[in-house]
Design an enzyme around this catalytic site. Sequence first.
Site, short mmCIF file in Angstrom:
data_model
loop_
_atom_site.label_atom_id
_atom_site.label_comp_id
_atom_site.label_asym_id
_atom_site.label_seq_id
_atom_site.Cartn_x
_atom_site.Cartn_y
_atom_site.Cartn_z
N SER A 84 -10.64 -59.78 -51.46
CA SER A 84 -11.61 -60.15 -50.60
C SER A 84 -12.56 -58.65 -50.58
O SER A 84 -11.81 -57.55 -50.61
CB SER A 84 -11.53 -60.94 -49.39
OG SER A 84 -10.59 -60.09 -48.92
N GLU A 115 -15.43 -56.47 -48.41
CA GLU A 115 -16.41 -56.38 -47.27
C GLU A 115 -17.65 -55.45 -47.53
O GLU A 115 -17.67 -54.35 -48.37
CB GLU A 115 -15.48 -55.73 -46.16
CG GLU A 115 -16.13 -55.74 -44.72
CD GLU A 115 -15.25 -55.38 -43.55
OE1 GLU A 115 -14.29 -55.93 -43.62
OE2 GLU A 115 -15.53 -54.52 -42.94
N THR A 155 -20.09 -57.81 -42.39
CA THR A 155 -19.83 -57.14 -40.78
C THR A 155 -21.04 -57.53 -39.93
O THR A 155 -22.26 -57.73 -40.34
CB THR A 155 -19.81 -55.47 -40.66
OG1 THR A 155 -20.91 -54.84 -40.92
CG2 THR A 155 -18.34 -55.19 -41.61
N ASP A 162 -17.08 -53.01 -30.29
CA ASP A 162 -17.01 -51.82 -29.60
C ASP A 162 -18.55 -51.61 -28.87
O ASP A 162 -19.59 -51.84 -29.61
CB ASP A 162 -16.83 -50.44 -30.25
CG ASP A 162 -15.21 -50.76 -30.88
OD1 ASP A 162 -14.60 -51.14 -29.90
OD2 ASP A 162 -14.89 -50.38 -32.00
N ALA A 185 -11.04 -60.80 -27.90
CA ALA A 185 -11.33 -61.41 -29.27
C ALA A 185 -10.73 -62.81 -29.21
O ALA A 185 -11.43 -63.76 -29.96
CB ALA A 185 -10.77 -60.60 -30.58
N HIS A 214 -4.23 -50.48 -31.49
CA HIS A 214 -5.49 -50.51 -30.82
C HIS A 214 -5.80 -49.30 -29.98
O HIS A 214 -4.83 -49.00 -29.16
CB HIS A 214 -6.32 -51.50 -30.31
CG HIS A 214 -7.79 -51.64 -30.05
ND1 HIS A 214 -8.25 -51.23 -29.05
CD2 HIS A 214 -8.56 -51.73 -30.89
CE1 HIS A 214 -9.60 -51.42 -28.75
NE2 HIS A 214 -9.77 -51.64 -30.00
N LYS A 272 -2.81 -63.02 -30.24
CA LYS A 272 -4.25 -63.66 -30.91
C LYS A 272 -4.28 -64.27 -32.16
O LYS A 272 -4.52 -65.23 -32.47
CB LYS A 272 -5.19 -62.12 -31.12
CG LYS A 272 -6.24 -62.07 -31.80
CD LYS A 272 -7.17 -60.92 -31.55
CE LYS A 272 -6.63 -59.89 -32.63
NZ LYS A 272 -7.60 -58.58 -32.40
N PHE A 298 -14.64 -41.80 -40.07
CA PHE A 298 -14.50 -43.35 -40.00
C PHE A 298 -13.09 -43.70 -39.07
O PHE A 298 -12.89 -44.33 -38.38
CB PHE A 298 -14.35 -44.32 -41.10
CG PHE A 298 -15.55 -44.35 -41.73
CD1 PHE A 298 -16.81 -44.23 -41.28
CD2 PHE A 298 -15.64 -44.61 -43.30
CE1 PHE A 298 -18.05 -44.31 -41.84
CE2 PHE A 298 -17.12 -44.72 -43.96
CZ PHE A 298 -18.15 -44.65 -43.17
N HIS A 333 -7.85 -56.91 -48.96
CA HIS A 333 -9.13 -56.94 -48.58
C HIS A 333 -9.89 -55.43 -48.58
O HIS A 333 -9.22 -54.53 -47.93
CB HIS A 333 -9.16 -57.29 -47.33
CG HIS A 333 -10.69 -57.43 -46.46
ND1 HIS A 333 -11.23 -58.55 -46.57
CD2 HIS A 333 -11.19 -56.67 -45.44
CE1 HIS A 333 -12.44 -58.22 -46.07
NE2 HIS A 333 -12.49 -57.12 -45.34
P1 FAD Z 1 -9.41 -57.41 -29.15
O1 FAD Z 1 -8.28 -58.31 -30.10
O2 FAD Z 1 -9.80 -58.00 -28.13
O3 FAD Z 1 -8.51 -55.96 -28.70
C1 FAD Z 1 -9.15 -55.12 -27.86
C2 FAD Z 1 -8.09 -54.55 -26.94
O4 FAD Z 1 -7.67 -55.31 -25.97
C3 FAD Z 1 -6.64 -53.89 -27.77
O5 FAD Z 1 -6.37 -52.71 -27.05
C4 FAD Z 1 -5.71 -55.02 -27.26
O6 FAD Z 1 -4.54 -54.45 -27.26
C5 FAD Z 1 -6.25 -55.54 -25.90
N1 FAD Z 1 -5.96 -57.01 -25.50
C6 FAD Z 1 -5.85 -57.96 -26.14
N2 FAD Z 1 -5.47 -59.08 -25.77
C7 FAD Z 1 -5.44 -58.69 -24.26
C8 FAD Z 1 -4.73 -59.21 -23.07
N3 FAD Z 1 -4.60 -60.64 -23.20
N4 FAD Z 1 -4.47 -58.75 -22.03
C9 FAD Z 1 -4.75 -57.26 -21.98
N5 FAD Z 1 -5.30 -56.57 -23.07
C10 FAD Z 1 -5.56 -57.13 -24.19
N6 FAD Z 1 -16.67 -54.25 -35.32
C11 FAD Z 1 -17.93 -54.62 -35.19
O7 FAD Z 1 -18.71 -54.26 -34.39
N7 FAD Z 1 -18.42 -55.37 -36.04
C12 FAD Z 1 -17.69 -55.70 -37.12
O8 FAD Z 1 -18.18 -56.64 -38.11
C13 FAD Z 1 -16.14 -55.51 -37.19
N8 FAD Z 1 -15.44 -55.74 -38.16
C14 FAD Z 1 -14.14 -55.24 -38.26
C15 FAD Z 1 -13.16 -55.90 -39.17
C16 FAD Z 1 -11.90 -55.49 -39.28
C17 FAD Z 1 -10.84 -55.97 -40.17
C18 FAD Z 1 -11.29 -54.59 -38.34
C19 FAD Z 1 -9.82 -54.13 -38.48
C20 FAD Z 1 -12.30 -54.07 -37.03
C21 FAD Z 1 -13.55 -54.54 -36.96
N9 FAD Z 1 -14.20 -54.07 -36.17
C22 FAD Z 1 -15.76 -54.66 -36.18
C23 FAD Z 1 -13.94 -53.24 -35.20
C24 FAD Z 1 -13.50 -53.91 -33.83
O9 FAD Z 1 -14.59 -54.71 -33.10
C25 FAD Z 1 -12.84 -52.90 -32.86
O10 FAD Z 1 -11.67 -52.46 -33.42
C26 FAD Z 1 -12.74 -53.23 -31.36
O11 FAD Z 1 -12.50 -52.08 -30.56
C27 FAD Z 1 -11.40 -53.98 -31.24
O12 FAD Z 1 -11.60 -55.32 -31.69
P2 FAD Z 1 -10.67 -56.59 -31.54
O13 FAD Z 1 -11.19 -57.83 -32.08
O14 FAD Z 1 -9.42 -55.98 -32.36
O15 FAD Z 1 -10.31 -56.78 -30.03
#
Ligand code: FAD
Length: 285
Positions: A15, A17, A48, A109, A124, A150, A166, A216, A266
């Site tokens: 895939s 991106e 994205t 973020d 998420a 993270h 998750k 990055f 990917h």
């Molecule tokens: P989450 O899974 O919500 O995690 C965030 C933090 O919360 C982590 O520290 C985790 O440990 C903590 N956490 C999770 N669950 C709990 C809980 N129950 N209790 C307490 N803490 C918890 N960003 C963009 O803006 N646009 C994009 O298109 C984009 N694409 C991406 C694609 C990939 C493949 C990756 C790896 C990242 C991408 N990102 C993108 C970046 C992403 O949005 C950031 O890394 C963001 O900081 C974390 O997103 P997450 O979905 O992993 O968050």
Amino acid sequence: MPRIDALLSAGPTTSFEFFPPKTDKGETALRTTLNELEPLSPSFVSITYGAGGSTRERTHRLVVDLLTRTSMTPMAHLTAVNHRRAELQELLGRYLDAGVENILALRGDPPRDAEEVLFDLERAWQLVELAREVGGDAFSVGVAAHPAGHPLAPDLATDRKHLAAKLAVADFGVTQFFFEVEEYTRLVDDLAGLDCHTPVLPGIMPITNIRQIQRFAELSGTEVPPALADRFLALGDDEEAVRSLGVELATELCQQLLDADAPGLHFYTLNRSTATREIHANLGL
Ligand code: FAD
């Protein structure tokens, strides 16, 4: 439209991106890249999303365009930050109506200079649940995974527990880029230790400009291993030598990942096709 969970059960996927361009020149460049990559028949391509909706329409338009005008299967990224729950519901509903079935659910973020940040959904996994609520079984939903942990997590073990929880509600994961196969195998082993066996796709970022990739990496809370960075820095301004080493090392990493039974590869393309095409050819995919 093929769902990514079904594609993953059928064998290793490839895939690519992309990000939605901001200018006409960027649009034209992306069209060229897409035309060059389509003949490789990727399993899916992903677009994205600018956190907080900054690319809301552009991401949506590009995803629907890919679905209706190319042979490629798109996946739409969607972030929770700075969106009301109802807005996210509406966006998911529009994807459903357009026939887009693959979503990458992310927290996103907040912009660095933001004075106020809105999180109706703070994590998420809550966006995964919202996608299920809106689409039932219609969506195949992926989530992000961070091999080095993270940056906001208090420690790696805690982050792994959150990630496993998750992945338990998602269909697949996609990792942040990394440069050594052990970072991926450690992640998969840790998840298996938490009884989590959801497929996680490794994210590959070929190094074609070391300073840019270091930036990055810093932004995503990780780093290019110093010994690796030194190999690139030693090549100075010789762009062709840097690109060629980047392709060679990424090919090696991809082969190691496939040998380690990764469910696919990917590629972060940065909207360019050359490095990805060369790696694809080197691997004989
Ligand atoms: P989450 O899974 O919500 O995690 C965030 C933090 O919360 C982590 O520290 C985790 O440990 C903590 N956490 C999770 N669950 C709990 C809980 N129950 N209790 C307490 N803490 C918890 N960003 C963009 O803006 N646009 C994009 O298109 C984009 N694409 C991406 C694609 C990939 C493949 C990756 C790896 C990242 C991408 N990102 C993108 C970046 C992403 O949005 C950031 O890394 C963001 O900081 C974390 O997103 P997450 O979905 O992993 O968050």
